[in-house]
Design a protein around this motif. Structure first.
Motif, mmCIF file in Angstrom:
data_model
loop_
_atom_site.group_PDB
_atom_site.id
_atom_site.type_symbol
_atom_site.label_atom_id
_atom_site.label_comp_id
_atom_site.label_asym_id
_atom_site.label_seq_id
_atom_site.Cartn_x
_atom_site.Cartn_y
_atom_site.Cartn_z
ATOM 1 N N LYS A 67 134.854 -32.674 -19.164
ATOM 2 C CA LYS A 67 135.392 -31.394 -18.701
ATOM 3 C C LYS A 67 134.392 -30.254 -18.885
ATOM 4 O O LYS A 67 134.258 -29.380 -18.016
ATOM 5 C CB LYS A 67 136.695 -31.090 -19.443
ATOM 6 N N ASN A 68 133.702 -30.238 -19.989
ATOM 7 C CA ASN A 68 132.740 -29.164 -20.238
ATOM 8 C C ASN A 68 131.566 -29.222 -19.272
ATOM 9 O O ASN A 68 131.064 -28.181 -18.825
ATOM 10 C CB ASN A 68 132.241 -29.224 -21.677
ATOM 11 N N SER A 69 131.136 -30.421 -18.933
ATOM 12 C CA SER A 69 130.038 -30.572 -17.974
ATOM 13 C C SER A 69 130.457 -30.097 -16.586
ATOM 14 O O SER A 69 129.679 -29.462 -15.868
ATOM 15 C CB SER A 69 129.582 -32.026 -17.904
ATOM 16 N N ILE A 70 131.692 -30.394 -16.207
ATOM 17 C CA ILE A 70 132.202 -29.969 -14.907
ATOM 18 C C ILE A 70 132.151 -28.450 -14.787
ATOM 19 O O ILE A 70 131.759 -27.897 -13.749
ATOM 20 C CB ILE A 70 133.649 -30.475 -14.705
ATOM 21 N N LYS A 71 132.534 -27.760 -15.838
ATOM 22 C CA LYS A 71 132.592 -26.294 -15.801
ATOM 23 C C LYS A 71 131.221 -25.654 -15.621
ATOM 24 O O LYS A 71 131.126 -24.488 -15.220
ATOM 25 C CB LYS A 71 133.254 -25.770 -17.075
ATOM 26 N N LYS A 72 130.163 -26.396 -15.900
ATOM 27 C CA LYS A 72 128.805 -25.870 -15.728
ATOM 28 C C LYS A 72 128.277 -26.058 -14.317
ATOM 29 O O LYS A 72 127.242 -25.501 -13.956
ATOM 30 C CB LYS A 72 127.864 -26.558 -16.727
ATOM 31 N N ASP A 73 128.981 -26.852 -13.525
ATOM 32 C CA ASP A 73 128.575 -27.114 -12.143
ATOM 33 C C ASP A 73 128.690 -25.827 -11.333
ATOM 34 O O ASP A 73 129.710 -25.134 -11.380
ATOM 35 C CB ASP A 73 129.487 -28.200 -11.565
ATOM 36 N N GLU A 74 127.639 -25.490 -10.554
ATOM 37 C CA GLU A 74 127.651 -24.251 -9.773
ATOM 38 C C GLU A 74 128.760 -24.247 -8.729
ATOM 39 O O GLU A 74 129.334 -23.189 -8.426
ATOM 40 C CB GLU A 74 126.287 -24.042 -9.111
ATOM 41 N N ASP A 75 129.067 -25.394 -8.157
ATOM 42 C CA ASP A 75 130.173 -25.465 -7.201
ATOM 43 C C ASP A 75 131.505 -25.163 -7.887
ATOM 44 O O ASP A 75 132.376 -24.514 -7.307
ATOM 45 C CB ASP A 75 130.226 -26.845 -6.540
ATOM 46 N N TYR A 76 131.659 -25.643 -9.114
ATOM 47 C CA TYR A 76 132.871 -25.352 -9.876
ATOM 48 C C TYR A 76 133.014 -23.844 -10.068
ATOM 49 O O TYR A 76 134.094 -23.267 -9.852
ATOM 50 C CB TYR A 76 132.815 -26.056 -11.231
ATOM 51 N N ASN A 93 143.620 -20.359 -18.122
ATOM 52 C CA ASN A 93 143.791 -21.779 -18.418
ATOM 53 C C ASN A 93 144.325 -22.535 -17.209
ATOM 54 O O ASN A 93 143.833 -23.624 -16.878
ATOM 55 C CB ASN A 93 144.756 -21.946 -19.601
ATOM 56 N N PHE A 94 145.330 -21.970 -16.515
ATOM 57 C CA PHE A 94 145.851 -22.595 -15.304
ATOM 58 C C PHE A 94 144.766 -22.699 -14.239
ATOM 59 O O PHE A 94 144.673 -23.697 -13.520
ATOM 60 C CB PHE A 94 147.032 -21.794 -14.754
ATOM 61 N N GLN A 95 143.951 -21.638 -14.153
ATOM 62 C CA GLN A 95 142.873 -21.615 -13.155
ATOM 63 C C GLN A 95 141.891 -22.762 -13.405
ATOM 64 O O GLN A 95 141.514 -23.486 -12.485
ATOM 65 C CB GLN A 95 142.138 -20.265 -13.231
ATOM 66 N N HIS A 96 141.491 -22.938 -14.651
ATOM 67 C CA HIS A 96 140.565 -24.027 -14.976
ATOM 68 C C HIS A 96 141.221 -25.393 -14.727
ATOM 69 O O HIS A 96 140.558 -26.318 -14.227
ATOM 70 C CB HIS A 96 140.120 -23.928 -16.434
ATOM 71 N N ASN A 97 142.484 -25.521 -15.060
ATOM 72 C CA ASN A 97 143.165 -26.808 -14.867
ATOM 73 C C ASN A 97 143.216 -27.202 -13.393
ATOM 74 O O ASN A 97 142.965 -28.364 -13.044
ATOM 75 C CB ASN A 97 144.586 -26.743 -15.434
#
Length: 217
Positions: A67-76, A93-97
């Motif tokens: 999950k932490n790696s995904i959040k670093k993705d520029e597309d994310y 939190n809902f936004q990230h989920n």
């Protein structure tokens, strides 16, 4: 007939027999009706447990994303900035989920190379209360009437390939479009209109939380 069960979301539900036994019943119903099926899974490392995943039969592919790696993705990050849901109580939190959920769907879609007669799209951390196997035999796409609010809930769907593709690639759409809507269900309703989805009470799920609370709708 050969179908795919596409598991999304958190694997936590299979820790509880109340949840797993309802999925096991679906597997058995499919086998008893001579419906061949593969299962594909994409989830995150939160609450991940191999013991729970090993309960899944006919598991053709599984992907466990950090999950932490995904959040670093520029597309994310771009997708996150494009969402502006206005429903009361919407939070960071809902936004990230929801972004993680759509990101995972897109990742899994890119990995699955086989095609199937039908697709069951299902959030794995849910108890299946109603699943009418007869819905697989016609040309309609089906969603549950439950928890749809004023839109369309996609936590359980019976879909043809075109609807499956659209659902699984929502993330790509969000990269290029701002979402100024009330909530994810209203987005789904607008996004999926052309697919003539039939809402039915013959599909019904209950959500199960980390504290084993079961949310019925």
């Amino acid at each position: 007939m050969k179908i795919a069960i596409i598991y999304r979301g958190n694997i936590r539900g299979f820790k509880y027999n109340e949840c797993y036994k309802t999925h096991e019943k679906m597997y058995n119903d499919l086998k008893q009706n001579n419906i061949d099926f593969d299962i594909h899974l994409c989830t995150n490392n939160d609450e991940y447990d191999d013991n729970n995943v090993n309960k899944i039969i006919n598991l053709k592919s599984k992907y466990i994303l950090d999950k932490n790696s995904i959040k670093k993705d520029e597309d994310y990050k771009k997708a996150y900035s494009n969402i502006n849901f206005t429903t009361q109580g919407w939070s960071d939190n809902f936004q990230h989920n929801i972004i993680t959920y759509w990101y995972n769907n897109n990742y899994l879609f890119d990995k699955i190379k086989d095609t199937y007669d039908k697709y069951i799209l299902l959030d794995i951390a849910h108890i299946i209360d109603e699943f009418d196997i007869n819905l697989l035999y016609d040309n309609n796409n089906y969603a549950s009437i439950f928890e749809s609010f004023t839109g369309c809930n996609t936590r359980i769907l019976i879909a043809d390939y075109e609807l499956y593709k659209m659902i699984m690639t929502q993330f790509k759409y969000i990269l290029n479009n701002e979402l100024k809507m009330v909530n994810p269900e209203s987005f789904n309703q607008n996004f999926l209109t052309k697919h003539n989805i039939v809402k039915t009470n013959k599909l019904k799920i209950f959500r199960i939380r980390t504290d084993k609370t079961i949310l019925a709708f």
